[in-house]
Design a protein around this motif. Structure first.
Motif, PDB file in Angstrom:
ATOM      1  N   VAL A  95       0.865  -1.174   0.079  1.00 52.33           N
ATOM      2  CA  VAL A  95       0.218  -0.199   0.024  1.00 52.33           C
ATOM      3  C   VAL A  95       0.989   1.171  -0.059  1.00 52.33           C
ATOM      4  CG1 VAL A  95      -1.653   1.282   1.291  1.00 52.33           C
ATOM      5  CG2 VAL A  95      -1.968  -1.103   1.093  1.00 52.33           C
ATOM      6  N   ARG A  96       1.888   1.323   0.888  1.00 48.85           N
ATOM      7  CA  ARG A  96       2.834   2.563   0.921  1.00 48.85           C
ATOM      8  C   ARG A  96       3.342   2.745  -0.321  1.00 48.85           C
ATOM      9  NH1 ARG A  96       4.033   0.303   5.907  1.00 48.85           N
ATOM     10  NH2 ARG A  96       5.981  -0.614   5.317  1.00 48.85           N
ATOM     11  N   ALA A  97       4.075   1.477  -1.104  1.00 51.91           N
ATOM     12  CA  ALA A  97       4.676   1.579  -2.444  1.00 51.91           C
ATOM     13  C   ALA A  97       3.708   2.212  -3.513  1.00 51.91           C
ATOM     14  CB  ALA A  97       5.398   0.216  -2.728  1.00 51.91           C
ATOM     15  N   SER A  98       2.589   1.776  -3.394  1.00 50.92           N
ATOM     16  CA  SER A  98       1.664   2.097  -4.477  1.00 50.92           C
ATOM     17  C   SER A  98       0.997   3.474  -4.408  1.00 50.92           C
ATOM     18  CB  SER A  98       0.494   1.062  -4.478  1.00 50.92           C
ATOM     19  OG  SER A  98      -0.400   1.289  -3.285  1.00 50.92           O
ATOM     20  N   GLY A  99       1.014   4.126  -3.198  1.00 50.40           N
ATOM     21  CA  GLY A  99       0.380   5.401  -2.832  1.00 50.40           C
ATOM     22  C   GLY A  99      -0.929   5.252  -2.840  1.00 50.40           C
ATOM     23  N   TYR A 100      -1.617   4.098  -2.774  1.00 53.62           N
ATOM     24  CA  TYR A 100      -3.127   4.015  -2.560  1.00 53.62           C
ATOM     25  C   TYR A 100      -3.431   4.516  -1.473  1.00 53.62           C
ATOM     26  CZ  TYR A 100      -7.662   1.800  -1.908  1.00 53.62           C
ATOM     27  OH  TYR A 100      -8.997   1.579  -1.806  1.00 53.62           O
ATOM     28  N   GLY A 101      -4.523   5.359  -1.396  1.00 54.93           N
ATOM     29  CA  GLY A 101      -5.236   6.055  -0.239  1.00 54.93           C
ATOM     30  C   GLY A 101      -6.704   5.656  -0.278  1.00 54.93           C
ATOM     31  N   GLY A 102      -7.223   4.840  -0.965  1.00 52.63           N
ATOM     32  CA  GLY A 102      -8.496   4.635  -1.110  1.00 52.63           C
ATOM     33  C   GLY A 102      -8.947   3.770   0.120  1.00 52.63           C
ATOM     34  N   PRO A 103     -10.396   3.318   0.429  1.00 55.08           N
ATOM     35  CA  PRO A 103     -10.719   2.382   1.475  1.00 55.08           C
ATOM     36  C   PRO A 103     -10.010   0.883   1.224  1.00 55.08           C
ATOM     37  CG  PRO A 103     -12.205   2.557  -0.150  1.00 55.08           C
ATOM     38  CD  PRO A 103     -11.314   3.655  -0.411  1.00 55.08           C
ATOM     39  N   ILE A 104      -9.765   0.325   2.450  1.00 55.35           N
ATOM     40  CA  ILE A 104      -9.259  -1.044   2.625  1.00 55.35           C
ATOM     41  C   ILE A 104     -10.335  -1.891   3.653  1.00 55.35           C
ATOM     42  CG2 ILE A 104      -7.547  -2.443   3.326  1.00 55.35           C
ATOM     43  CD1 ILE A 104      -5.569  -0.284   2.579  1.00 55.35           C
ATOM     44  N   THR A 105     -11.158  -2.680   2.896  1.00 52.66           N
ATOM     45  CA  THR A 105     -11.779  -3.383   3.422  1.00 52.66           C
ATOM     46  C   THR A 105     -11.323  -4.967   4.009  1.00 52.66           C
ATOM     47  OG1 THR A 105     -13.878  -2.510   2.639  1.00 52.66           O
ATOM     48  CG2 THR A 105     -14.001  -5.075   3.457  1.00 52.66           C
ATOM     49  N   VAL A 106     -11.382  -5.182   5.535  1.00 52.37           N
ATOM     50  CA  VAL A 106     -10.781  -6.169   6.242  1.00 52.37           C
ATOM     51  C   VAL A 106     -12.158  -7.389   6.083  1.00 52.37           C
ATOM     52  CG1 VAL A 106      -9.802  -7.297   8.140  1.00 52.37           C
ATOM     53  CG2 VAL A 106      -9.290  -4.928   7.614  1.00 52.37           C
ATOM     54  N   ALA A 107     -12.063  -8.260   5.281  1.00 54.93           N
ATOM     55  CA  ALA A 107     -13.038  -9.254   5.050  1.00 54.93           C
ATOM     56  C   ALA A 107     -13.547  -9.887   6.310  1.00 54.93           C
ATOM     57  CB  ALA A 107     -12.948  -9.939   4.067  1.00 54.93           C
ATOM     58  N   SER A 108     -12.512 -10.276   7.213  1.00 50.40           N
ATOM     59  CA  SER A 108     -12.740 -11.007   8.509  1.00 50.40           C
ATOM     60  C   SER A 108     -13.128 -10.128   9.615  1.00 50.40           C
ATOM     61  CB  SER A 108     -11.478 -11.695   8.740  1.00 50.40           C
ATOM     62  OG  SER A 108     -10.352 -10.808   9.072  1.00 50.40           O
ATOM     63  N   ALA A 109     -13.331  -9.097   9.647  1.00 50.51           N
ATOM     64  CA  ALA A 109     -13.749  -7.918  10.536  1.00 50.51           C
ATOM     65  C   ALA A 109     -15.067  -8.698  11.280  1.00 50.51           C
ATOM     66  CB  ALA A 109     -14.027  -6.932  10.272  1.00 50.51           C
ATOM     67  N   GLY A 110     -14.929  -8.683  12.428  1.00 47.63           N
ATOM     68  CA  GLY A 110     -16.256  -9.422  13.175  1.00 47.63           C
ATOM     69  C   GLY A 110     -16.270 -10.995  13.317  1.00 47.63           C
ATOM     70  N   VAL A 111     -15.255 -11.463  12.775  1.00 47.20           N
ATOM     71  CA  VAL A 111     -15.279 -13.092  13.215  1.00 47.20           C
ATOM     72  C   VAL A 111     -14.643 -13.409  14.218  1.00 47.20           C
ATOM     73  CG1 VAL A 111     -13.802 -15.178  12.033  1.00 47.20           C
ATOM     74  CG2 VAL A 111     -15.040 -13.385  10.628  1.00 47.20           C
ATOM     75  N   ALA A 112     -14.815 -14.307  15.087  1.00 51.39           N
ATOM     76  CA  ALA A 112     -14.449 -14.569  16.331  1.00 51.39           C
ATOM     77  C   ALA A 112     -13.221 -15.580  15.711  1.00 51.39           C
ATOM     78  CB  ALA A 112     -15.325 -15.242  17.315  1.00 51.39           C
ATOM     79  N   ALA A 113     -11.851 -14.955  16.062  1.00 51.08           N
ATOM     80  CA  ALA A 113     -10.722 -15.665  15.574  1.00 51.08           C
ATOM     81  C   ALA A 113     -10.205 -16.746  16.608  1.00 51.08           C
ATOM     82  CB  ALA A 113      -9.566 -14.568  15.240  1.00 51.08           C
ATOM     83  N   ARG A 114      -9.773 -17.736  16.045  1.00 50.91           N
ATOM     84  CA  ARG A 114      -8.975 -18.847  16.749  1.00 50.91           C
ATOM     85  C   ARG A 114      -7.622 -18.431  17.049  1.00 50.91           C
ATOM     86  NH1 ARG A 114      -6.895 -22.647  14.181  1.00 50.91           N
ATOM     87  NH2 ARG A 114      -6.766 -24.441  15.814  1.00 50.91           N
ATOM     88  N   TRP A 115      -6.950 -18.493  18.297  1.00 52.30           N
ATOM     89  CA  TRP A 115      -5.951 -17.915  18.499  1.00 52.30           C
ATOM     90  C   TRP A 115      -4.810 -19.021  18.638  1.00 52.30           C
ATOM     91  CZ3 TRP A 115      -3.932 -12.961  19.133  1.00 52.30           C
ATOM     92  CH2 TRP A 115      -4.850 -11.986  18.577  1.00 52.30           C
TER      93      TRP A 115
END
Length: 295
Positions: A95-115
């Motif tokens: 992302v830093r190398a590309s200069g992208y400044g738009g939205p980034i969606t984390v698809a797993s947001a809200g999932v109960a992760a295994r640790w």
């Protein structure tokens, strides 16, 4: 200006305005970190999206090295979708190398992760219930990017979730036929923890959650011993991993190689696991068949 000329210009303008309004909206450019997410984004977005996967079919996101071409893809995206949970360790740098400044969606947001130890297991898509959360997150992200199409995205996501739920019922019925003492398998790396928890199957692996780690001699010896002592019926190779280690474990332990599983990537277009639904159905069918086969 000549009155007839003014009339002609007015007529042309009147014709041009409806034509411009009738132009279809530009496709929403979505860049997904890997092939499974790209497939989910296409299912939710339909004909309104143009989706590119950075890590393609049969490729391993754990060891992926972004190229300048990947940075250019990101730079022109309208939306970037990542798995999260530490899966794409290279994404921040890209992302830093590309200069992208738009939205980034984390698809797993809200999932109960295994640790596992100090970190989460990133392979949350290996549970169909979690994938429903992925789909809802994609629906919301696409709707924010194209509010006029929110209803369409909502309908498509609801239909796809119904297909996920139907597949879950099918998979549960398949594993109900497998006696619990037989539900032990070995795979290349620890990518099926969520699948194991969802369907009450014990998965063992010589590598951890990342294929970037080396399997120790002690771990390999321990797996061979477990095959011999605990009636492990099948050992599986993965589409993203070198099969030689798993084949050696199977040979020395006296177990059969039960087939190929798809863990972190789809198969190429036109093959057996080229969509997420086909991938999951293939894995369930392959595992259940091996567990029910002769020892």
């Amino acid at each position: 200006m000549n009155p007839s000329r003014r009339s002609t210009i007015a007529t042309l303008l009147a014709l041009a305005v409806p034509s411009a309004l009738a132009q279809p909206a530009r496709l929403l450019k979505v860049v997904a970190s890997f092939s499974i997410l790209a497939d989910l984004a296409r299912e939710v977005g339909g004909s309104a999206v143009e989706v590119v996967a950075l890590v393609g079919p049969n490729a391993d996101a754990h060891v992926f090295e972004p190229s300048p071409a990947d940075a250019r893809r990101l730079a022109t995206a309208d939306l970037v979708v990542v798995n999260g949970l530490g899966f794409e360790g290279w994404m921040d740098r890209l992302v830093r190398a590309s200069g992208y400044g738009g939205p980034i969606t984390v698809a797993s947001a809200g999932v109960a992760a295994r640790w596992l130890g100090r970190g989460p297991d990133p392979h949350a898509w290996q549970d169909l219930a979690n994938t429903q959360r992925y789909v809802l997150n994609l629906r919301d992200a696409l709707s924010r990017a194209r509010p006029a199409l929110a209803t369409e995205f909502g309908q498509r996501s609801a239909q796809y979730i119904q297909r996920l739920q139907a597949l879950d019922r099918e998979v549960r019925a398949r594993f109900d036929a497998v006696p619990r003492p037989q539900r032990r398998v070995i795979t290349s790396h620890d990518a099926f923890g969520y699948f194991a928890a969802a369907y009450d199957i014990q998965f063992l692996a010589p590598q951890g959650v990342s294929t970037d780690s080396e399997a120790s001699a002690a771990a390999v010896a321990r797996l061979i011993d477990q095959i011999r002592r605990h009636d492990v019926r099948a050992v599986f190779v993965e589409n993203i991993a070198d099969p030689r280690l798993v084949e050696r474990i199977a040979r020395e332990g006296g177990a059969a190689v039960g087939g190929r599983l798809y863990s972190d990537a789809l198969s190429p277009p036109g093959t057996e696991a080229d969509t997420y639904l086909k991938l999951f159905a293939h894995n369930a069918r392959t595992i259940a068949s091996a567990l029910l086969g002769p020892r």
